[in-house]
Design an enzyme around this catalytic site. Structure first.
Site, PDB file in Angstrom:
ATOM      1  N   SER A 190       0.809  -1.212   0.000  1.00  0.00           N
ATOM      2  CA  SER A 190       0.000   0.000   0.000  1.00  0.00           C
ATOM      3  C   SER A 190       0.845   1.266   0.000  1.00  0.00           C
ATOM      4  CB  SER A 190      -0.952   0.034   1.199  1.00  0.00           C
ATOM      5  OG  SER A 190      -0.226   0.211   2.407  1.00  0.00           O
ATOM      6  N   THR A 238      -0.818   0.646  -6.635  1.00  0.00           N
ATOM      7  CA  THR A 238      -1.008   0.083  -5.302  1.00  0.00           C
ATOM      8  C   THR A 238      -2.352   0.608  -4.808  1.00  0.00           C
ATOM      9  OG1 THR A 238       0.020  -0.298  -3.126  1.00  0.00           O
ATOM     10  CG2 THR A 238       0.337   1.896  -4.102  1.00  0.00           C
ATOM     11  N   TYR A 239      -2.562   0.621  -3.507  1.00  0.00           N
ATOM     12  CA  TYR A 239      -3.803   1.163  -2.964  1.00  0.00           C
ATOM     13  C   TYR A 239      -3.474   2.096  -1.815  1.00  0.00           C
ATOM     14  CZ  TYR A 239      -3.159  -2.561   0.490  1.00  0.00           C
ATOM     15  OH  TYR A 239      -2.634  -3.384   1.454  1.00  0.00           O
ATOM     16  N   GLY A 283       5.766  -2.070   1.239  1.00  0.00           N
ATOM     17  CA  GLY A 283       5.854  -3.378   0.603  1.00  0.00           C
ATOM     18  C   GLY A 283       6.809  -3.354  -0.582  1.00  0.00           C
ATOM     19  N   ALA A 284       6.527  -4.200  -1.564  1.00  0.00           N
ATOM     20  CA  ALA A 284       7.407  -4.330  -2.732  1.00  0.00           C
ATOM     21  C   ALA A 284       7.627  -2.997  -3.440  1.00  0.00           C
ATOM     22  CB  ALA A 284       6.833  -5.359  -3.703  1.00  0.00           C
ATOM     23  N   ALA A 285       6.620  -2.124  -3.421  1.00  0.00           N
ATOM     24  CA  ALA A 285       6.740  -0.820  -4.088  1.00  0.00           C
ATOM     25  C   ALA A 285       7.829   0.048  -3.465  1.00  0.00           C
ATOM     26  CB  ALA A 285       5.402  -0.095  -4.067  1.00  0.00           C
TER      27      ALA A 285
END
Length: 126
Positions: A25, A57-58, A73-75
């Site tokens: 997110s 993403t959100y 996260g991954a982002a």
């Protein structure tokens, strides 16, 4: 026929946190979410001005008044603290909805303070 239209934008937001081990997110200061009309859990597109990365993403709510933009996260591999990013939301609108549609545009300074808001992108001149 429906067209995908810009609905909200945070322009030149600064990344304040990049949390690789968080669930995912992007946490955004609640004040900024409200000004741009972005809802919690809404899909967002993030465009990194510094490195050209573009990813989805959100949004999740960050602490009100914190000026937080936390890419999680991954982002977090695609944005570093201090990077300038553009955060956008879109919606599919039909012709009747498009007629009166105006996005919520929020322009930020280097500390994620709101400099101005608008409903129109200025005309680009040569």
């Amino acid at each position: 026929m429906k067209k995908t239209m810009l609905t909200g934008k945070l322009h030149q937001a600064r990344v304040t946190h990049a949390e690789l081990n968080y669930e995912g997110s992007c946490a955004i200061d609640q004040d900024l979410l409200e000004q741009a009309g972005i809802l919690e859990y809404e899909q967002i597109e993030i465009y990194n001005i510094e490195n050209g990365a573009r990813f989805s993403t959100y949004a999740i709510t960050g602490e009100r008044g914190s000026k937080m933009i936390s890419v999680n996260g991954a982002a977090a591999r695609l944005a570093a603290v201090g990077d300038r990013v553009i955060i956008c939301t879109y919606a599919s609108l039909n012709a009747a909805e498009i007629v009166n549609h105006k996005p919520s545009l929020v322009y930020l300074d280097a500390q994620n303070n709101i400099v101005r808001t608008s409903k129109d992108v200025p005309v680009q001149v040569a």
